[in-house]
Design a protein around this motif. Structure first.
Motif, PDB file in Angstrom:
ATOM      1  N   ARG A 203       0.835  -1.221   0.000  1.00 17.64           N
ATOM      2  CA  ARG A 203       0.000   0.000   0.000  1.00 17.64           C
ATOM      3  C   ARG A 203       0.861   1.259   0.000  1.00 17.64           C
ATOM      4  O   ARG A 203       0.566   2.231  -0.707  1.00 17.64           O
ATOM      5  N   TRP A 206       2.385   1.987  -3.616  1.00 14.65           N
ATOM      6  CA  TRP A 206       1.555   2.323  -4.776  1.00 14.65           C
ATOM      7  C   TRP A 206       1.705   3.770  -5.219  1.00 14.65           C
ATOM      8  O   TRP A 206       1.860   4.029  -6.430  1.00 14.65           O
ATOM      9  N   ARG A 210       3.086   5.031  -8.922  1.00 18.10           N
ATOM     10  CA  ARG A 210       2.244   5.925  -9.737  1.00 18.10           C
ATOM     11  C   ARG A 210       3.022   7.187 -10.114  1.00 18.10           C
ATOM     12  O   ARG A 210       2.942   7.656 -11.267  1.00 18.10           O
ATOM     13  N   PHE A 234      -6.105   0.783  -3.485  1.00 16.31           N
ATOM     14  CA  PHE A 234      -5.517   0.455  -4.782  1.00 16.31           C
ATOM     15  C   PHE A 234      -6.248   1.200  -5.901  1.00 16.31           C
ATOM     16  O   PHE A 234      -5.625   1.723  -6.836  1.00 16.31           O
TER      17      PHE A 234
END
Length: 361
Positions: A203, A206, A210, A234
Motif C-alpha cells: 500500500r 503504490w 504511480r 488500490f
C-alpha cells in the motif's frame, strides 16, 4: 469386491497446509499403488477439513505444542503426551502399519515416538533448510530423511538423506517462460491469510509507482481481513491490476508474473523453484527456528531471489527493489534460471517409492 491393500502407512503431521498438503500428495500416490494410508492429527488443524475430503481416515489425538508456548500449555502438552503416544502405538498395531511418514510439527510427535519405540520404520520429509524441533530431536533414529536443501543433510546421519524436494502441483513445473509485454507484472502474496507486512508495504509503495509512471501491473493476494480496505486504496492509486482476498488458481497467477513478492515458507519456495520465478523474499520473522529466513538465504545464495527482511520491508524498500529488477532483464533471467535449478520434480513419486523400500527392508 475391493482388493485388499498391499500395506498400510501412517501419515503424521498436521496443523498447517505446509504439513498436511504434501502428506496428502504422498498418500494419494500410495493409494494409487494399492496401499492404504491414514492420518493422525487434531480436529482444530487443517487436516480436520482436508483429510476427510480426500477420502482418507483421520485418527484424532489430543496434543498441543511445546515451542513458543507458555508454561500452562507446556504443562498441558507434557500431561497429554503419554496418552497420545499410547493411542498412536495402538494404531500402529490395529492397522499393522508398515512404515510411518512424518512431515514434522507437534502433531507428529506422538506417532513418531510410538514408531521409534515399536521399531516401525520412520521416513520423514524435511522441506526447510533447518529441520524443525521434532525432526532435529529424532534425526539419529530415522530410516530415511527426504530433504529439499543440500545443507539440511548435515543434521542427519550420513547416508540416510535424499534430496527429493517437496511435492508441488504439476502445473507449476509446466509453466512456460513469461514473454515480455507492455507491463511489468508483480505478484504479491502473503499466503491464504495474507501478510500484514506485505499488505502495508504494498500500500505504501503504490503512490511511488504511480509517481514514476513505471508500466506496472500488480496482482495482490491480501487475505480476507484486509481486502476491502486495500482494494479501495488500490483503486485510488490508479494502478493497473487487482487486489483479491484469495487466489484459487495460483499457477495461473504465477504464469502472469514477471516477479513474485512473498514469504519464504517451504511450500512457497518450492513453488517458486518449480515455476522458475524470480522473487523478493520477506521471511516471516516469528517462524520456528527462523526456518523461513534460512530458506530465503538458501535461495539468495543460489542467485534465485532477493532478501528483504520483515523489519526492512517498507513501501520505499519494496518500490526500490521492484524498480531495480524491472529495469534489469538480465538479472531477472539469471534469477529465473537459478530458481529452476532448485526444483525437484517427482518428489511425490519418490517419497512413495522410499516408503515401499523401507517397508521391504
Amino acid at each position: 469386491m475391493q482388493a485388499k491393500a498391499r500395506a498400510a502407512f501412517l501419515m503424521a503431521g498436521g496443523g498447517t497446509g505446509g504439513h498436511v498438503i504434501p502428506a496428502l500428495a504422498v498418500a494419494r500416490e500410495l493409494r494409487q499403488r494399492g496401499h492404504a494410508a491414514f492420518f493422525v492429527g487434531t480436529e482444530r488443524g487443517l487436516e480436520g477439513k482436508l483429510v476427510p475430503r480426500e477420502g482418507f481416515a483421520l485418527e484424532l489425538v489430543r496434543i498441543g505444542g511445546l515451542k513458543r508456548v507458555g508454561l500452562r500449555q507446556t504443562a498441558a502438552t507434557l500431561l497429554q503426551l503419554p496418552l497420545a503416544i499410547m493411542h498412536a502405538s495402538r494404531l500402529l498395531d490395529s492397522h499393522r502399519v508398515a512404515a510411518v511418514f512424518s512431515m514434522g510439527g507437534y502433531v507428529a510427535g506422538p506417532p513418531v515416538i510410538a514408531a521409534l519405540i515399536r521399531q516401525v520404520p520412520l521416513v520423514i520429509m524435511e522441506p526447510n533448510a533447518v529441520p524443525g524441533f521434532t525432526n532435529r530431536r529424532i534425526a539419529m533414529y530415522v530410516r530415511r530423511a527426504l530433504i529439499s536443501f543440500p545443507e539440511t543433510a548435515r543434521y542427519f546421519p550420513r547416508g540416510r538423506t535424499e534430496l527429493t524436494g517437496l511435492p508441488v502441483r504439476e502445473e507449476f513445473f509446466s509453466l512456460p517462460p513469461k514473454p515480455g509485454g507492455p507491463n511489468f507484472t508483480v505478484l504479491i502474496t502473503g499466503g491464504s491469510q495474507g501478510s500484514r507486512t506485505l499488505n502495508r508495504a504494498a500500500r505504501e509503495s503504490w503512490p511511488l509507482f504511480r509517481k514514476t509512471g513505471l508500466p506496472l501491473r500488480i496482482i495482490h493476494q491480501s487475505g480476507p481481513a484486509a481486502c476491502e480496505e486495500l482494494r479501495a486504496a488500490f483503486a485510488e492509486a490508479g494502478l493497473a491490476g487487482e487486489v483479491m482476498p484469495f487466489i484459487a488458481d495460483m499457477p495461473a497467477a504465477f504464469a502472469q508474473a514477471d516477479l513474485v513478492v512473498c514469504r519464504s515458507g517451504a511450500g512457497a519456495v518450492a513453488e517458486l523453484a518449480a515455476a522458475g520465478k524470480p522473487s523478493i523474499l520477506s521471511p516471516f520473522p516469528y517462524a520456528a527456528d527462523q526456518h523461513q529466513l534460512r530458506n530465503a538465504e538458501a535461495f539468495v545464495r543460489a542467485g534465485a531471489a532477493r532478501l528483504v527482511e520483515d523489519r526492512e520491508m517498507t513501501g520505499e524498500k519494496l518500490f526500490e527493489t521492484v524498480r531495480e529488477l524491472a529495469g534489469d532483464a538480465g538479472a531477472l533471467e539469471r534469477m529465473a534460471t537459478a530458481a529452476r535449478k532448485l526444483a525437484h520434480p517427482g518428489a511425490t513419486r519418490r517419497a512413495a517409492e522410499v516408503l515401499e523400500e523401507v517397508m521391504r527392508d
